[in-house]
Design an enzyme around this catalytic site. Structure first.
Site, mmCIF file in Angstrom:
data_model
loop_
_atom_site.group_PDB
_atom_site.id
_atom_site.type_symbol
_atom_site.label_atom_id
_atom_site.label_comp_id
_atom_site.label_asym_id
_atom_site.label_seq_id
_atom_site.Cartn_x
_atom_site.Cartn_y
_atom_site.Cartn_z
ATOM 1 N N LYS A 45 0.858 -1.184 0.000
ATOM 2 C CA LYS A 45 0.000 0.000 0.000
ATOM 3 C C LYS A 45 0.894 1.233 0.000
ATOM 4 O O LYS A 45 1.737 1.406 0.888
ATOM 5 C CB LYS A 45 -0.896 -0.009 1.238
ATOM 6 C CG LYS A 45 -1.755 1.232 1.355
ATOM 7 C CD LYS A 45 -2.741 1.108 2.496
ATOM 8 C CE LYS A 45 -3.546 2.375 2.651
ATOM 9 N NZ LYS A 45 -4.476 2.273 3.779
ATOM 10 N N LYS A 73 -2.272 -1.418 -3.787
ATOM 11 C CA LYS A 73 -3.142 -0.244 -3.678
ATOM 12 C C LYS A 73 -2.321 1.024 -3.733
ATOM 13 O O LYS A 73 -1.317 1.091 -3.022
ATOM 14 C CB LYS A 73 -3.892 -0.351 -2.348
ATOM 15 C CG LYS A 73 -4.715 0.835 -1.984
ATOM 16 C CD LYS A 73 -5.298 0.642 -0.608
ATOM 17 C CE LYS A 73 -6.040 1.892 -0.211
ATOM 18 N NZ LYS A 73 -6.486 1.830 1.144
HETATM 19 C C1 PBG Z 1 -6.788 3.584 5.623
HETATM 20 C C2 PBG Z 1 -7.370 3.352 4.284
HETATM 21 C C3 PBG Z 1 -7.302 4.262 3.235
HETATM 22 C C4 PBG Z 1 -7.977 3.705 2.167
HETATM 23 C C5 PBG Z 1 -8.452 2.444 2.571
HETATM 24 N N1 PBG Z 1 -8.055 2.237 3.889
HETATM 25 C C6 PBG Z 1 -6.760 5.630 3.194
HETATM 26 C C7 PBG Z 1 -5.464 5.935 3.790
HETATM 27 O O1 PBG Z 1 -4.569 5.091 3.874
HETATM 28 O O2 PBG Z 1 -5.334 7.078 4.215
HETATM 29 C C8 PBG Z 1 -8.138 4.384 0.845
HETATM 30 C C9 PBG Z 1 -9.161 3.844 -0.078
HETATM 31 C C10 PBG Z 1 -9.566 4.785 -1.137
HETATM 32 O O3 PBG Z 1 -8.955 5.864 -1.341
HETATM 33 O O4 PBG Z 1 -10.543 4.464 -1.812
HETATM 34 N N2 PBG Z 1 -6.763 2.546 6.499
#
Ligand code: PBG
Length: 310
Positions: free
Chosen positions: A180, A234
């Site tokens: 991520k 992601k």
């Molecule tokens: C945080 C989380 C995020 C997303 C999913 N889980 C955002 C972040 O890391 O700040 C993003 C998903 C999206 O942008 O659709 N646990």
């Protein structure tokens, strides 16, 4: 006849935002077409998913501000929004739908970080892992099929796996957000769960540098070794090379999260007249399959399913 890649409704996972109240549909301004739903509405969306042939939904809560705290303790309250939504979906749909739940503290902390922080605001890895374990357990207890840690702490997959085994949930799977990235594409999601305005600083001490690909493979290898059943990359489209490499290297189910900013760009592009919305979104979704994905988390899931179902 010679098409190599086929996208079907089986490839879709539909992320849904839960909010408090009943009979509530609260549109997310930065995500046109996406709303936060109260628990009863989430159960209706789950029924809709079943009718459309979508096999799995992913739940994210917008925790009321009074329940957000420095330590994010609401995350492991067995009666929190998330657990109530899980139970409502199970009551409505039985085992016709898969329920994937988010394990991370950002929807519950007053500072918007995914973990516990020290006095300087630095996220504390090991202290956070202990809380994530409690959070995953209440979700499993409520009926989650797959817990999905999105926090990027090191060692959490193993800790969660052991806790699930020892607490009577050996069949609950782990989909790890293994690679991520610290991405600029998460803005609308942070609006949707209400963490955006709270967040000070960034998440670069635990999410990955977009310039790194080899590191993603190391992160993924660790999570598989710790017991992840499937892994996620992601955001999606900017990281197709990572998806491809992960699939080639490990042969495990790899999922992409087409994140909120990606969804919003497609919608904004279509609204600005750059192309046909349906064609734009289907082209992007099939690219994930071509790169090796077993499925895609996408806010376009119901739209795509309707298109696929003709
Ligand atoms: C945080 C989380 C995020 C997303 C999913 N889980 C955002 C972040 O890391 O700040 C993003 C998903 C999206 O942008 O659709 N646990």
């Amino acid at each position: 006849m010679q098409r190599e890649t086929v996208l079907t409704t089986d490839d879709l996972i539909w992320p849904l935002f839960v909010t408090q109240g009943s009979g509530v549909e609260d549109p997310v301004k930065s995500l046109p077409g996406v709303s936060r739903w109260s628990v009863d509405g989430i159960a209706q969306r789950a029924r809709e998913a079943v009718e459309l042939g979508i096999p799995c939904i992913a739940l994210f809560p917008n925790t009321p501000s009074g329940k957000r705290s420095e330590d994010g303790a609401e995350a492991f309250n067995p009666d929190n929004l998330m657990c109530r939504a899980i139970k409502a979906v199970r009551d409505a749909c039985g085992t016709d739908i898969g329920i994937l739940t988010d394990v991370a503290l950002d929807p519950y902390t007053s500072h918007g970080q995914d973990g516990l922080v020290d006095e300087t605001g630095y996220v504390l890895n090991d202290d956070t892992v202990a809380v994530l374990v409690d959070q995953a357990l209440v979700q499993a207890e409520a009926g989650a099929d797959i817990v999905a840690p999105s926090d990027m702490m090191d060692g959490r997959v193993k800790a969660i796996r052991m806790a699930l085994e020892m607490n009577g949930h050996p069949n609950v799977q782990i989909m790890s957000y293994a690679a991520k990235y610290a991405s600029a594409f998460y803005g609308p999601f942070r609006d949707a769960v209400g963490s955006g305005g709270l967040l000070k600083g960034d998440k670069k001490s635990y999410q990955m540098d977009p310039a790194n690909g080899d590191e993603a493979l190391r992160e993924i290898a660790l999570d598989i070794a710790e017991g992840a059943d499937s892994v996620m990359v992601k955001p999606g489209l900017a990281y197709l090379d990572v998806i491809w490499r992960a699939k080639q290297a490990f042969g495990v189910p790899v999922y992409a999260y087409q994140v909120s900013g990606e969804y919003a760009l497609i919608e904004a592009g279509a609204a600005a007249g750059i192309g046909d919305r349906d064609a734009l979104l289907m082209e992007k979704l099939v690219a994930f399959k071509r790169a090796g994905c077993s499925g895609v988390l996408t806010y376009h899931a119901p739209v795509a399913a309707r298109l696929l179902n003709g």
